[in-house]
Write a protein that holds these residues in place. Structure first.
Motif, PDB file in Angstrom:
ATOM      1  N   VAL A   1      25.036  41.550  44.535  1.00 47.45           N
ATOM      2  CA  VAL A   1      23.831  41.291  43.529  1.00 47.45           C
ATOM      3  C   VAL A   1      24.160  40.704  42.427  1.00 47.45           C
ATOM      4  O   VAL A   1      25.342  40.872  41.788  1.00 47.45           O
ATOM      5  N   ARG A   2      23.404  39.777  41.633  1.00 51.02           N
ATOM      6  CA  ARG A   2      23.483  39.671  40.286  1.00 51.02           C
ATOM      7  C   ARG A   2      23.013  40.499  39.323  1.00 51.02           C
ATOM      8  O   ARG A   2      21.854  40.848  39.709  1.00 51.02           O
ATOM      9  N   LEU A   3      23.436  40.824  38.282  1.00 47.51           N
ATOM     10  CA  LEU A   3      23.080  41.608  37.262  1.00 47.51           C
ATOM     11  C   LEU A   3      22.549  40.931  36.041  1.00 47.51           C
ATOM     12  O   LEU A   3      23.287  40.193  35.684  1.00 47.51           O
ATOM     13  N   ILE A   4      21.208  41.292  35.846  1.00 49.97           N
ATOM     14  CA  ILE A   4      20.643  40.574  34.671  1.00 49.97           C
ATOM     15  C   ILE A   4      20.054  41.810  33.583  1.00 49.97           C
ATOM     16  O   ILE A   4      19.648  42.901  34.080  1.00 49.97           O
ATOM     17  N   SER A   5      20.318  41.543  32.396  1.00 48.11           N
ATOM     18  CA  SER A   5      19.770  42.339  31.415  1.00 48.11           C
ATOM     19  C   SER A   5      18.318  42.400  31.226  1.00 48.11           C
ATOM     20  O   SER A   5      17.760  41.573  31.737  1.00 48.11           O
ATOM     21  N   ASP A   6      17.815  43.230  30.433  1.00 49.68           N
ATOM     22  CA  ASP A   6      16.348  43.385  30.286  1.00 49.68           C
ATOM     23  C   ASP A   6      15.875  42.180  29.381  1.00 49.68           C
ATOM     24  O   ASP A   6      14.645  41.971  29.603  1.00 49.68           O
ATOM     25  N   ASP A   7      16.372  41.444  28.966  1.00 52.71           N
ATOM     26  CA  ASP A   7      16.057  40.301  28.125  1.00 52.71           C
ATOM     27  C   ASP A   7      16.547  38.763  28.984  1.00 52.71           C
ATOM     28  O   ASP A   7      16.345  37.995  28.516  1.00 52.71           O
ATOM     29  N   GLY A   8      16.966  39.255  30.275  1.00 45.33           N
ATOM     30  CA  GLY A   8      17.133  37.944  31.161  1.00 45.33           C
ATOM     31  C   GLY A   8      18.570  37.488  30.937  1.00 45.33           C
ATOM     32  O   GLY A   8      18.747  36.361  31.780  1.00 45.33           O
ATOM     33  N   GLU A   9      19.475  37.892  30.131  1.00 41.72           N
ATOM     34  CA  GLU A   9      20.585  37.494  30.118  1.00 41.72           C
ATOM     35  C   GLU A   9      21.810  37.948  31.231  1.00 41.72           C
ATOM     36  O   GLU A   9      21.672  39.157  31.794  1.00 41.72           O
ATOM     37  N   PHE A  10      22.639  37.044  31.897  1.00 41.61           N
ATOM     38  CA  PHE A  10      23.448  37.285  32.994  1.00 41.61           C
ATOM     39  C   PHE A  10      24.730  38.321  32.424  1.00 41.61           C
ATOM     40  O   PHE A  10      25.139  38.302  31.536  1.00 41.61           O
ATOM     41  N   VAL A  11      24.743  39.435  33.279  1.00 39.36           N
ATOM     42  CA  VAL A  11      25.867  40.533  32.951  1.00 39.36           C
ATOM     43  C   VAL A  11      26.892  40.328  33.905  1.00 39.36           C
ATOM     44  O   VAL A  11      28.056  40.632  33.364  1.00 39.36           O
ATOM     45  N   GLY A  12      26.634  40.200  35.127  1.00 27.54           N
ATOM     46  CA  GLY A  12      27.776  40.322  36.251  1.00 27.54           C
ATOM     47  C   GLY A  12      27.403  40.302  37.439  1.00 27.54           C
ATOM     48  O   GLY A  12      26.178  40.044  37.912  1.00 27.54           O
ATOM     49  N   ILE A  13      28.427  40.461  38.383  1.00 25.66           N
ATOM     50  CA  ILE A  13      28.050  40.542  39.977  1.00 25.66           C
ATOM     51  C   ILE A  13      28.548  41.750  40.407  1.00 25.66           C
ATOM     52  O   ILE A  13      29.822  42.242  40.046  1.00 25.66           O
ATOM     53  N   ALA A  14      27.815  42.521  41.186  1.00 27.06           N
ATOM     54  CA  ALA A  14      28.325  43.789  41.507  1.00 27.06           C
ATOM     55  C   ALA A  14      27.872  43.858  43.166  1.00 27.06           C
ATOM     56  O   ALA A  14      27.314  42.866  43.838  1.00 27.06           O
ATOM     57  N   TYR A  15      28.590  44.837  43.918  1.00 27.81           N
ATOM     58  CA  TYR A  15      27.837  45.162  45.161  1.00 27.81           C
ATOM     59  C   TYR A  15      27.165  46.510  45.154  1.00 27.81           C
ATOM     60  O   TYR A  15      27.430  47.112  44.525  1.00 27.81           O
ATOM     61  N   TYR A  16      26.012  46.620  46.107  1.00 23.96           N
ATOM     62  CA  TYR A  16      25.144  47.399  45.771  1.00 23.96           C
ATOM     63  C   TYR A  16      24.913  48.315  47.358  1.00 23.96           C
ATOM     64  O   TYR A  16      25.108  47.984  48.136  1.00 23.96           O
TER      65      TYR A  16
END
Length: 348
Positions: A1-16
């Protein structure tokens, strides 16, 4: 999954995995595909990270989970044999790709594969050889010692390679003829070091299966310097207290782990009991060596537990040294749980 901050910025990729307490495991903070090239880069970087380490053993950890950017994956090399161990469903699904990259990168004689039992990940405990041939016994060389080990016993309560530096240092803590109590002795690796220093060692192993597998070492340890006991540790500590027997060094290194945060209080309570019942068995100026493998039991929490146990006896304890895991088991400061092995050397 792609991780997005609350202001819409890309944070990283993780598995969920919503079934786990650790719902997300971050693979990268870059916007990059998680493909064969990604895994190859991570494995290559882990190998290069260890190039300048001086390791006094033919057994080395090549990948240490999240600390090497591959959460849930652990790879160990024994001479030319590889053991891959996974504890998450995501890494389990990558196994064929990982086998292929490991063959190309490390050129192993054999590859073994182990899954850790983890119901939240849908994994059962298993072990198999997926390539090449593994001898029945592997000669694990460590400092001046050689341990003939079954692969199934390595990185289990029977034998922990990551404690090798602790074992070497333990020799410095005793003089010839002094008495040592080794609690949760496993196959006796610590005890072998200590009887080489001519200490009188009592090794206690509560697991009957491990105790039986240690038979060969018990036969090899001659000269009456090693006494083996198969008994519940707390019961045996009570027996020793009633007998009045005292020791110059007590090793408390149980195999308790805390893979989930909700196990923390239970493990901390067990350490309290072990420390509390060990303290009356020490000679004046005796030493207590405590080691924990519990990820979620921090050094500060362990010190707090020691303080509480000592207070019960109104016993003064001096902290002589704090030790951590060796360099091939790296501690990534951005991921505190990667600091799993902590050791306190104390003296009354």
């Amino acid at each position: 999954v792609r991780l997005i901050s609350d202001d819409g910025e890309f944070v990283g990729i993780a598995y969920y995995n919503p079934a786990c307490q650790q719902v997300l495991r971050v693979l990268t903070t870059r916007d990059e595909p998680i493909d064969a090239a990604f895994f190859r880069r991570r494995l290559q970087a882990a190998l290069e990270r260890r190039q300048h380490l001086r390791i006094s053993s033919n057994l080395q950890r090549l990948v240490h989970g999240a600390a090497d950017g591959l959460p849930g994956l652990y790879i160990d090399r024994y001479d030319s044999h590889l053991l891959l161990q996974v504890e998450t469903a995501f890494m389990h699904r990558q196994r064929e790709l990982l086998f292929q990259i490991c063959r190309e990168l490390f050129l192993p004689v054999s590859i073994s594969y182990r899954t850790v039992e983890n119901p939240a990940e849908g994994l059962n405990a298993s072990e198999q050889v997926v390539g090449g041939s593994v001898p029945e016994k592997l000669p694990v060389q460590e400092n001046e010692f050689t341990f003939e080990m079954r692969l199934a016993d390595i990185h289990t309560p029977a034998f922990y390679p990551d404690e090798r530096d602790f074992r070497r240092k333990a020799v410095e803590q005793v003089h010839a003829g002094e008495r040592v109590l080794d609690l949760f002795a496993g196959l006796g690796a610590w005890s072998r070091y200590l009887i080489r220093a001519e200490a009188q060692v009592t090794a206690v192993e509560p697991d009957g299966g491990i105790f039986e597998r240690a038979r060969r070492f018990r036969q090899d340890a001659a000269n009456g310097k090693l006494h083996w006991v198969n008994a519940p540790v707390l019961d045996y500590l009570n027996e020793l207290k009633e007998s009045g027997k005292k020791f110059d060094l007590i090793l408390v290194h149980p195999p308790f782990v805390t893979q989930e945060q909700n196990e923390y209080k239970k493990v901390k309570g067990w350490f309290w009991y072990l420390i509390y019942h060990s303290l009356p068995l020490l000679n004046p100026y005796g030493k207590l060596w405590i080691t924990t493998r519990a990820q979620y039991l921090s050094t500060e929490s362990l010190l707090q537990t020691v303080h509480q146990a000592a207070a019960g006896w109104q016993q003064r304890l001096y902290l002589r040294e704090i030790l951590y895991q060796p360099g091939d088991y790296p501690y990534l400061v951005q991921y505190p749980e990667s600091l799993f092995l902590k050791s306190l050397l104390l003296q009354i």
